[in-house]
Scaffold this motif. Structure first.
Motif, mmCIF file in Angstrom:
data_model
loop_
_atom_site.group_PDB
_atom_site.id
_atom_site.type_symbol
_atom_site.label_atom_id
_atom_site.label_comp_id
_atom_site.label_asym_id
_atom_site.label_seq_id
_atom_site.Cartn_x
_atom_site.Cartn_y
_atom_site.Cartn_z
ATOM 1 N N LYS A 83 -32.764 -26.294 -34.948
ATOM 2 C CA LYS A 83 -31.872 -25.836 -33.883
ATOM 3 C C LYS A 83 -30.794 -26.884 -33.590
ATOM 4 O O LYS A 83 -29.614 -26.557 -33.467
ATOM 5 N N ILE A 84 -31.205 -28.136 -33.505
ATOM 6 C CA ILE A 84 -30.261 -29.237 -33.256
ATOM 7 C C ILE A 84 -29.292 -29.377 -34.422
ATOM 8 O O ILE A 84 -28.087 -29.538 -34.230
ATOM 9 N N GLN A 85 -29.826 -29.304 -35.651
ATOM 10 C CA GLN A 85 -28.966 -29.397 -36.838
ATOM 11 C C GLN A 85 -27.918 -28.290 -36.855
ATOM 12 O O GLN A 85 -26.746 -28.540 -37.135
ATOM 13 N N ASN A 86 -28.350 -27.066 -36.595
ATOM 14 C CA ASN A 86 -27.411 -25.936 -36.589
ATOM 15 C C ASN A 86 -26.355 -26.099 -35.511
ATOM 16 O O ASN A 86 -25.183 -25.772 -35.730
ATOM 17 N N LYS A 87 -26.762 -26.605 -34.364
ATOM 18 C CA LYS A 87 -25.809 -26.817 -33.283
ATOM 19 C C LYS A 87 -24.778 -27.870 -33.672
ATOM 20 O O LYS A 87 -23.586 -27.702 -33.417
ATOM 21 N N GLU A 88 -25.230 -28.948 -34.320
ATOM 22 C CA GLU A 88 -24.311 -30.001 -34.766
ATOM 23 C C GLU A 88 -23.380 -29.506 -35.873
ATOM 24 O O GLU A 88 -22.196 -29.811 -35.882
ATOM 25 N N ASN A 89 -23.920 -28.739 -36.819
ATOM 26 C CA ASN A 89 -23.136 -28.287 -37.975
ATOM 27 C C ASN A 89 -22.247 -27.080 -37.687
ATOM 28 O O ASN A 89 -21.148 -26.976 -38.229
ATOM 29 N N LYS A 90 -22.729 -26.157 -36.869
ATOM 30 C CA LYS A 90 -22.010 -24.900 -36.651
ATOM 31 C C LYS A 90 -21.579 -24.687 -35.209
ATOM 32 O O LYS A 90 -20.849 -23.744 -34.918
#
Length: 106
Positions: A83-90
């Protein structure tokens, strides 16, 4: 009058039905059956929320998501990491961006 439901329900529903003086038939699902039933339930709950958004319906979805994580043997901390990765990337959905179209130039 007998009504067929054929859907996943919360654990205490059969007891609640019996305590109301009615009879019900139910079964305990196996691993693959419950995974399919959980996916169907998620669609059902999403549709209910779409038709009538409420905190109560959203709490049902949260409970359902927790159960899906467990049934699919996902690691909750890994889900949080993704979830954190997706928020940072997208990004997130907080800016309310609604994409109309994309022109690929061809």
């Amino acid at each position: 009058m007998k009504v067929d439901y054929n859907k996943l329900v919360r654990d205490k529903i059969p007891e609640i039905i019996k305590n109301s003086g009615r009879a019900c038939e139910y079964k305990i699902l196996g691993k693959s059956e419950v995974r399919d039933a959980l996916k169907e339930k998620l669609l059902e709950k999403a549709q209910v929320f779409m038709n009538k958004p409420s905190e109560d319906e959203l709490s049902d979805i949260y409970e359902l998501l927790d159960t899906i994580v467990e049934a699919f043997e996902y690691e909750p901390l890994h889900i949080d990491y993704l979830k954190i990765q997706n928020k940072e990337n997208k990004g997130s959905y907080s800016e309310k961006v609604f994409l109309i179209s994309v022109d690929d130039g061809q």
